[in-house]
Design a protein around this motif. Structure first.
Motif, PDB file in Angstrom:
ATOM      1  N   LEU A 148       0.897  -1.166  -0.094  1.00 17.55           N
ATOM      2  CA  LEU A 148       0.047   0.092  -0.280  1.00 17.55           C
ATOM      3  C   LEU A 148       0.918   1.275   0.006  1.00 17.55           C
ATOM      4  O   LEU A 148       0.320   2.247  -0.380  1.00 17.55           O
ATOM      5  CB  LEU A 148      -0.986   0.113   1.312  1.00 17.55           C
ATOM      6  N   GLY A 149       2.057   1.209   0.326  1.00 17.79           N
ATOM      7  CA  GLY A 149       3.058   2.220   0.330  1.00 17.79           C
ATOM      8  C   GLY A 149       3.118   2.810  -1.015  1.00 17.79           C
ATOM      9  O   GLY A 149       3.712   3.929  -1.083  1.00 17.79           O
ATOM     10  N   HIS A 150       2.887   1.801  -2.079  1.00 15.76           N
ATOM     11  CA  HIS A 150       3.075   2.409  -3.383  1.00 15.76           C
ATOM     12  C   HIS A 150       1.873   3.396  -4.019  1.00 15.76           C
ATOM     13  O   HIS A 150       2.137   3.902  -4.861  1.00 15.76           O
ATOM     14  CB  HIS A 150       3.091   1.035  -4.465  1.00 15.76           C
ATOM     15  N   LEU A 151       0.798   3.550  -3.097  1.00 17.82           N
ATOM     16  CA  LEU A 151      -0.134   4.315  -3.623  1.00 17.82           C
ATOM     17  C   LEU A 151      -0.079   5.657  -3.024  1.00 17.82           C
ATOM     18  O   LEU A 151      -0.501   6.336  -2.231  1.00 17.82           O
ATOM     19  CB  LEU A 151      -1.469   3.735  -2.887  1.00 17.82           C
ATOM     20  N   THR A 152       0.984   6.294  -3.817  1.00 10.69           N
ATOM     21  CA  THR A 152       1.410   7.674  -3.336  1.00 10.69           C
ATOM     22  C   THR A 152       0.559   8.940  -3.579  1.00 10.69           C
ATOM     23  O   THR A 152       0.844   9.999  -3.194  1.00 10.69           O
ATOM     24  CB  THR A 152       2.676   7.871  -3.791  1.00 10.69           C
ATOM     25  N   LYS A 153      -0.584   8.624  -4.428  1.00  3.42           N
ATOM     26  CA  LYS A 153      -1.578   9.397  -4.826  1.00  3.42           C
ATOM     27  C   LYS A 153      -2.864   9.315  -3.794  1.00  3.42           C
ATOM     28  O   LYS A 153      -3.664  10.233  -3.865  1.00  3.42           O
ATOM     29  CB  LYS A 153      -2.219   9.325  -6.171  1.00  3.42           C
ATOM     30  N   LEU A 154      -2.905   8.645  -2.841  1.00  5.40           N
ATOM     31  CA  LEU A 154      -3.873   8.473  -1.808  1.00  5.40           C
ATOM     32  C   LEU A 154      -4.211   9.524  -1.057  1.00  5.40           C
ATOM     33  O   LEU A 154      -3.138   9.992  -0.531  1.00  5.40           O
ATOM     34  CB  LEU A 154      -3.831   7.284  -0.909  1.00  5.40           C
ATOM     35  N   THR A 155      -5.360   9.992  -0.835  1.00  2.00           N
ATOM     36  CA  THR A 155      -5.565  11.091   0.098  1.00  2.00           C
ATOM     37  C   THR A 155      -6.386  10.500   1.293  1.00  2.00           C
ATOM     38  O   THR A 155      -6.372  11.171   2.312  1.00  2.00           O
ATOM     39  CB  THR A 155      -6.438  12.286  -0.573  1.00  2.00           C
ATOM     40  N   SER A 156      -7.225   9.364   1.029  1.00  2.00           N
ATOM     41  CA  SER A 156      -7.899   8.679   2.158  1.00  2.00           C
ATOM     42  C   SER A 156      -7.782   7.273   2.146  1.00  2.00           C
ATOM     43  O   SER A 156      -7.997   6.713   0.979  1.00  2.00           O
ATOM     44  CB  SER A 156      -9.380   9.075   1.767  1.00  2.00           C
ATOM     45  N   LEU A 157      -7.450   6.697   3.154  1.00  2.00           N
ATOM     46  CA  LEU A 157      -7.164   5.104   3.516  1.00  2.00           C
ATOM     47  C   LEU A 157      -7.908   4.922   4.606  1.00  2.00           C
ATOM     48  O   LEU A 157      -7.693   5.304   5.932  1.00  2.00           O
ATOM     49  CB  LEU A 157      -5.832   4.987   3.594  1.00  2.00           C
ATOM     50  N   ASN A 158      -8.863   4.107   4.603  1.00  2.00           N
ATOM     51  CA  ASN A 158     -10.099   3.686   5.498  1.00  2.00           C
ATOM     52  C   ASN A 158      -9.977   1.958   5.679  1.00  2.00           C
ATOM     53  O   ASN A 158     -10.525   1.731   4.644  1.00  2.00           O
ATOM     54  CB  ASN A 158     -11.285   4.434   5.387  1.00  2.00           C
ATOM     55  N   LEU A 159      -9.149   1.593   6.714  1.00  2.04           N
ATOM     56  CA  LEU A 159      -9.349   0.102   6.795  1.00  2.04           C
ATOM     57  C   LEU A 159     -10.031  -0.343   8.198  1.00  2.04           C
ATOM     58  O   LEU A 159      -9.978  -1.309   8.690  1.00  2.04           O
ATOM     59  CB  LEU A 159      -8.120  -0.298   6.820  1.00  2.04           C
ATOM     60  N   GLY A 160     -10.859   0.818   8.855  1.00  2.00           N
ATOM     61  CA  GLY A 160     -11.355   0.570  10.237  1.00  2.00           C
ATOM     62  C   GLY A 160     -12.512  -0.572  10.195  1.00  2.00           C
ATOM     63  O   GLY A 160     -12.886  -1.166   9.153  1.00  2.00           O
ATOM     64  N   TRP A 161     -12.908  -0.791  11.404  1.00  2.00           N
ATOM     65  CA  TRP A 161     -13.736  -2.038  11.567  1.00  2.00           C
ATOM     66  C   TRP A 161     -13.565  -3.375  10.753  1.00  2.00           C
ATOM     67  O   TRP A 161     -14.406  -3.751  10.017  1.00  2.00           O
ATOM     68  CB  TRP A 161     -15.135  -1.585  11.435  1.00  2.00           C
ATOM     69  N   ASN A 162     -12.431  -3.883  11.103  1.00  2.00           N
ATOM     70  CA  ASN A 162     -12.146  -5.120  10.416  1.00  2.00           C
ATOM     71  C   ASN A 162     -11.386  -6.145  11.585  1.00  2.00           C
ATOM     72  O   ASN A 162     -11.483  -5.853  12.858  1.00  2.00           O
ATOM     73  CB  ASN A 162     -11.240  -4.857   9.177  1.00  2.00           C
ATOM     74  N   LEU A 163     -10.654  -6.909  11.236  1.00  2.00           N
ATOM     75  CA  LEU A 163      -9.937  -7.903  12.023  1.00  2.00           C
ATOM     76  C   LEU A 163      -8.265  -7.850  11.602  1.00  2.00           C
ATOM     77  O   LEU A 163      -7.720  -9.046  11.936  1.00  2.00           O
ATOM     78  CB  LEU A 163     -10.421  -9.304  12.148  1.00  2.00           C
ATOM     79  N   ILE A 164      -8.014  -6.790  11.348  1.00  2.00           N
ATOM     80  CA  ILE A 164      -6.531  -6.573  10.734  1.00  2.00           C
ATOM     81  C   ILE A 164      -5.760  -6.673  11.968  1.00  2.00           C
ATOM     82  O   ILE A 164      -5.794  -6.212  12.996  1.00  2.00           O
ATOM     83  CB  ILE A 164      -6.419  -5.467  10.015  1.00  2.00           C
ATOM     84  N   ASN A 165      -4.507  -7.489  11.743  1.00  2.00           N
ATOM     85  CA  ASN A 165      -3.494  -7.634  12.828  1.00  2.00           C
ATOM     86  C   ASN A 165      -2.271  -7.137  12.537  1.00  2.00           C
ATOM     87  O   ASN A 165      -2.091  -6.721  11.275  1.00  2.00           O
ATOM     88  CB  ASN A 165      -3.559  -8.882  13.500  1.00  2.00           C
TER      89      ASN A 165
END
Length: 338
Positions: A210-227
């Motif tokens: 995801l570090g390659h997505l250098t044009k991102l202005t918004s990243l939302n991964l909330g409300w999951n089971l990510i560890n």
């Protein structure tokens, strides 16, 4: 045979070849015209047989003038926009419309034949009751710039073939029941400015890709089971304005590379398992609109006074307000983007 006869024979031969070529071209043009007309008729019949337009338009009227339908000069259907109509449109209508470039509809499911609509640039199937999985054939829609499947009941993994949609600027799969890990192939979508995968059942770590997505202005991964920990590669996304990882199982320290995100105004890392001390750059930043580090039991016991009192969802992108050439940001009404 004299010299004159040879010249005449040559001229006759050339004329015969030109005549044959003209006849061939005329036949080909006639065949193409007939085929093209048949395709237009098939598209119109598919729309008409769906039964949805009959109540408001005579069956004999021009289908290009019907509500939500746009055609090109050849009368091929290029847009179907029925957002908010709650229409159960048979997929046969879409599969008989190979010239579609813009699609916003209400339907009951996503068949694998969706991959045949290769001219699509916008696909919005949000706010429906879609069930089942996302077909991997969606990776064939390589002209897509906006893909919104949010607010449904989709299950199963995110197909890694989505990584083939390299023209995407907006990807919203939020508010579903998607499972499995976040495919690292999403890191290939380097034109993305908006990535929303929140409110699912995703597991595993945050891909470093995801570090390659250098044009991102918004990243939302909330409300999951990510560890796992927050990958340092997130610090490469220097245009990031909003980062939301709340309500997961993320552990480890808050990486110092977040200080590279000079445009960051909204940060939510609450309800995780973060530990260690809070980096000074988080408490000394006057640009914050919202920040929430609460409910991390092993994090230094400090909650910024400007933590979010009430968590609100980032406004959804509405492609009908932007089509075809609107410069508006999909997040222009969010406090993070004001």
């Amino acid at each position: 045979m004299g010299k004159m006869e040879c010249v005449v024979s040559s001229v006759v031969a050339v004329l015969l070849l030109l005549l044959l070529h003209t006849v061939s071209m005329t036949h080909a043009a006639s065949t193409h015209s007939s085929t093209d007309h048949s395709q237009v008729v098939a598209e119109a019949d598919a729309l008409r047989n769906s039964g949805w337009w009959i109540w408001s338009h005579p069956a004999t009227s021009n289908h290009c003038s019907w509500s939500g339908i746009t055609c090109n000069e050849a009368k091929h259907v290029t847009e179907i926009s029925l957002h908010g109509y709650q229409v159960l449109l048979p997929w046969v209508v879409l599969l008989n419309s190979p010239f579609l470039i813009f699609l916003i509809i209400t339907t009951g499911s996503i068949p694998h034949q969706i991959g045949s609509l290769t001219k699509l640039t916008i696909l919005d199937l949000s706010d429906n009751h879609l069930t089942g999985s996302i077909p991997y054939q969606i990776g064939s829609l390589t002209k897509l710039t906006n893909l919104d499947l949010s607010d449904n009941q989709l299950t199963g993994p995110i197909p890694h073939q989505i990584g083939s949609l390299t023209k995407l600027t907006i990807l919203d799969l939020s508010y579903n029941q998607l499972s499995g890990s976040i495919p690292h192939q999403i890191g290939s979508l380097t034109e993305l400015t908006f990535l929303q995968l929140d409110r699912n059942e995703l597991i595993g770590g945050i891909p470093s890709s995801l570090g390659h997505l250098t044009k991102l202005t918004s990243l939302n991964l909330g409300w999951n089971l990510i560890n796992g920990s927050i990958p340092p590669e997130i610090g490469n996304i220097k245009d990031l304005v909003s980062l939301d990882l709340h309500s997961n199982l993320i552990s480890g320290e808050i990486p110092s590379v977040l200080k590279n995100l000079k445009r960051l105004k909204c940060l939510d890392l609450s309800y995780n398992s973060l530990s260690g001390s809070i980096p000074p750059f988080l408490t000394n930043n006057s640009n914050w609109r919202t920040i929430d580090l609460s409910n991390n039991d092993d994090l230094e016991t400090y909650t910024p006074s400007f933590a979010m009192e009430e968590r609100t969802r980032v406004p959804k992108f509405q492609p009908e307000t932007q089509h075809p050439n609107s410069p508006l940001s999909p997040l222009c009404s969010s406090p993070c983007f004001l």
